[in-house]
Design an enzyme around this catalytic site. Structure first.
Site, PDB file in Angstrom:
ATOM      1  N   SER A  18       0.605   2.912  -9.389  1.00 46.36           N
ATOM      2  CA  SER A  18       0.496   1.469  -9.685  1.00 46.36           C
ATOM      3  C   SER A  18       0.135   1.156 -11.131  1.00 46.36           C
ATOM      4  O   SER A  18       0.221  -0.009 -11.532  1.00 46.36           O
ATOM      5  CB  SER A  18      -0.533   0.815  -8.764  1.00 46.36           C
ATOM      6  OG  SER A  18      -0.001   0.678  -7.472  1.00 46.36           O
ATOM      7  N   LYS A  77       2.619  -0.718 -13.010  1.00 45.83           N
ATOM      8  CA  LYS A  77       2.757  -2.175 -12.860  1.00 45.83           C
ATOM      9  C   LYS A  77       2.272  -2.904 -14.108  1.00 45.83           C
ATOM     10  O   LYS A  77       2.711  -4.018 -14.407  1.00 45.83           O
ATOM     11  CB  LYS A  77       1.973  -2.654 -11.632  1.00 45.83           C
ATOM     12  CG  LYS A  77       2.490  -2.094 -10.305  1.00 45.83           C
ATOM     13  CD  LYS A  77       1.518  -2.384  -9.166  1.00 45.83           C
ATOM     14  CE  LYS A  77       2.013  -1.830  -7.835  1.00 45.83           C
ATOM     15  NZ  LYS A  77       1.011  -1.957  -6.758  1.00 45.83           N
ATOM     16  N   TYR A 133      11.579   0.903  -7.751  1.00 47.12           N
ATOM     17  CA  TYR A 133      10.112   0.813  -7.837  1.00 47.12           C
ATOM     18  C   TYR A 133       9.461   2.190  -7.587  1.00 47.12           C
ATOM     19  O   TYR A 133       8.521   2.577  -8.288  1.00 47.12           O
ATOM     20  CB  TYR A 133       9.636  -0.232  -6.822  1.00 47.12           C
ATOM     21  CG  TYR A 133       8.165  -0.209  -6.506  1.00 47.12           C
ATOM     22  CD1 TYR A 133       7.244  -0.845  -7.337  1.00 47.12           C
ATOM     23  CD2 TYR A 133       7.685   0.443  -5.370  1.00 47.12           C
ATOM     24  CE1 TYR A 133       5.886  -0.821  -7.035  1.00 47.12           C
ATOM     25  CE2 TYR A 133       6.336   0.467  -5.067  1.00 47.12           C
ATOM     26  CZ  TYR A 133       5.442  -0.162  -5.903  1.00 47.12           C
ATOM     27  OH  TYR A 133       4.103  -0.132  -5.612  1.00 47.12           O
ATOM     28  N   TYR A 141      -7.326  -4.487  -7.101  1.00 47.47           N
ATOM     29  CA  TYR A 141      -7.121  -4.959  -5.725  1.00 47.47           C
ATOM     30  C   TYR A 141      -8.385  -5.616  -5.170  1.00 47.47           C
ATOM     31  O   TYR A 141      -9.054  -6.334  -5.891  1.00 47.47           O
ATOM     32  CB  TYR A 141      -6.596  -3.811  -4.842  1.00 47.47           C
ATOM     33  CG  TYR A 141      -5.395  -3.181  -5.478  1.00 47.47           C
ATOM     34  CD1 TYR A 141      -4.231  -3.915  -5.652  1.00 47.47           C
ATOM     35  CD2 TYR A 141      -5.435  -1.899  -5.986  1.00 47.47           C
ATOM     36  CE1 TYR A 141      -3.123  -3.376  -6.279  1.00 47.47           C
ATOM     37  CE2 TYR A 141      -4.330  -1.349  -6.623  1.00 47.47           C
ATOM     38  CZ  TYR A 141      -3.187  -2.095  -6.759  1.00 47.47           C
ATOM     39  OH  TYR A 141      -2.112  -1.570  -7.389  1.00 47.47           O
ATOM     40  N   VAL A 192      -2.731   4.991  -7.102  1.00 46.93           N
ATOM     41  CA  VAL A 192      -3.144   5.929  -6.050  1.00 46.93           C
ATOM     42  C   VAL A 192      -2.956   7.397  -6.446  1.00 46.93           C
ATOM     43  O   VAL A 192      -3.348   8.292  -5.689  1.00 46.93           O
ATOM     44  CB  VAL A 192      -2.436   5.666  -4.687  1.00 46.93           C
ATOM     45  CG1 VAL A 192      -2.910   4.378  -4.053  1.00 46.93           C
ATOM     46  CG2 VAL A 192      -0.938   5.732  -4.813  1.00 46.93           C
TER      47      VAL A 192
HETATM   48  O1  DON Z   1       3.694   1.392  -3.541  1.00 47.00           O
HETATM   49  C1  DON Z   1       2.854   2.256  -3.343  1.00 47.00           C
HETATM   50  O2  DON Z   1       2.246   2.324  -2.290  1.00 47.00           O
HETATM   51  C2  DON Z   1       2.580   3.254  -4.439  1.00 47.00           C
HETATM   52  N1  DON Z   1       3.796   3.640  -5.089  1.00 47.00           N
HETATM   53  C3  DON Z   1       1.644   2.692  -5.469  1.00 47.00           C
HETATM   54  C4  DON Z   1       0.385   2.117  -4.881  1.00 47.00           C
HETATM   55  C5  DON Z   1      -0.763   2.203  -5.797  1.00 47.00           C
HETATM   56  O3  DON Z   1      -0.806   2.990  -6.714  1.00 47.00           O
HETATM   57  C6  DON Z   1      -1.927   1.339  -5.496  1.00 47.00           C
HETATM   58  N2  DON Z   1      -3.007   1.580  -6.431  1.00 47.00           N
HETATM   59  N3  DON Z   1      -4.137   1.889  -6.309  1.00 47.00           N
END
Ligand code: DON
Length: 313
Positions: free
Chosen positions: A72, A75, A197, A249, A267
């Site tokens: 993420s 983003k 994505y 978040y 993540v």
């Molecule tokens: O979309 C997802 O679930 C992962 N590619 C990215 C989520 C993420 O990194 C949330 N951050 N803490």
């Protein structure tokens, strides 16, 4: 831990080494993300941290030069690309309010007629990726290019195994993309948006790269490495504002309380934080807290700001 006010002994390099030693007892308290199967293969005890300052200092500790999955954190770079491309246009598709919910929450999106709360929850990020697909067929490449020019670096690449692993298991994100399509928030086919994505999220850079790439956000949009204006100063301020209010978040409030800097997590276990006028700091430790932010990384940043005195608050 040494104190910055206590005299000549203080150095950023010592501080990072002290933090690396200090956080060790916290290993084992969090959990590596395994809902993307390929991410579960990472060594949970990895720890890297890097700091770059506007004064030209650059220090790192631990696994600071090892590439890891940005997830993420991409983003953040996606938002910079979208704002640079179309100014406020992106805000017609995505809001800029904190969500207070999980990054992959679906019900709120449906209740709010496919209007994502902000560009950092998955729904908003998918809408930004869709927007960038109108500019390039290779959104991950576009993003890697921005990271490289911002940080004056040459490495970084998509980990194809991670991309494929997420594409094969991205059922929640596909559901989100379909809701976005129902409401006209995205232009392209939902599955194409999710696949782009997932490739973007699978980009790998080191924390040193990441801290360097975030430095323009602390420097009114200017990269001292490439000597290029990456974004206008007003845009850097706005991106920092969205990070401050939405970057972590449903822990954004407690993170601001503990660390007090605009930041973005992923993540993969990375967090990048910006101290306007001072510098940027990035940390990587794969074990996550229950929200999906790096548990040890958050502790490390808390120790860093306490001792370096970096805070916007
Ligand atoms: O979309 C997802 O679930 C992962 N590619 C990215 C989520 C993420 O990194 C949330 N951050 N803490």
């Amino acid at each position: 831990m040494r104190n910055p006010q206590s005299g000549s002994e203080f150095s950023l390099s010592h501080l990072l080494d002290d933090i690396r030693d200090h956080v060790r007892p916290a290993f084992g308290r969090g959990r590596v993300a395994d809902y993307i199967p390929e991410l579960a293969r990472v060594d949970p005890r990895k720890f890297g941290m890097a700091v770059v300052t506007l004064d030209g200092e650059e220090v790192g500790t631990g696994d600071c030069d090892e590439p890891f999955s940005l997830q993420s954190i991409t983003k953040l770079f996606a938002l910079i690309l979208a704002l640079n491309r179309g100014g406020d246009e992106i805000w017609t598709r995505v809001g800029k309010e904190p969500s207070g919910t999980a990054f992959n929450h679906l019900a709120i999106l449906e209740a709010e007629q496919g209007a994502p709360r902000n560009p950092f929850v998955n729904a908003g990020a998918l809408a930004v990726t869709d927007y960038l697909m109108g500019r390039s067929a290779d959104v991950a490449g576009l993003m890697a290019g921005l990271v490289r020019v911002s940080g004056g670096i040459s490495g970084g690449q998509v980990n194809e195994a991670v991309a494929l692993s997420e594409q094969a298991t991205a059922h929640q994100n596909r559901a989100i993309a379909h809701i976005l399509k129902v409401h006209g928030t995205i232009d392209h086919a939902p599955d194409a948006v999710v696949d782009a994505y997932c490739r973007q999220c699978a980009l790998e850079f080191s924390v040193r790269d990441l801290a360097r790439a975030a430095l323009p956000l602390a420097a009114s949009g200017f990269s001292p490495f490439s000597r290029e204006t990456i974004m206008p100063a007003r845009l850097a301020r706005r991106v920092n504002a969205v990070m401050m209010t939405c970057g972590m978040y449903e822990s954004t409030g407690s993170f601001a309380y503990r660390v007090g800097l605009p930041a973005k997590s992923g993540v993969g276990g990375g967090i990048v934080a910006v101290a306007p006028g001072r510098g940027a700091v990035a940390v990587w430790s794969p074990e996550l807290d229950r929200v999906g932010n790096s548990l040890v990384g958050t502790i490390a940043l808390e120790l860093f700001v306490q001792n370096a005195g970096w805070s916007v608050l």
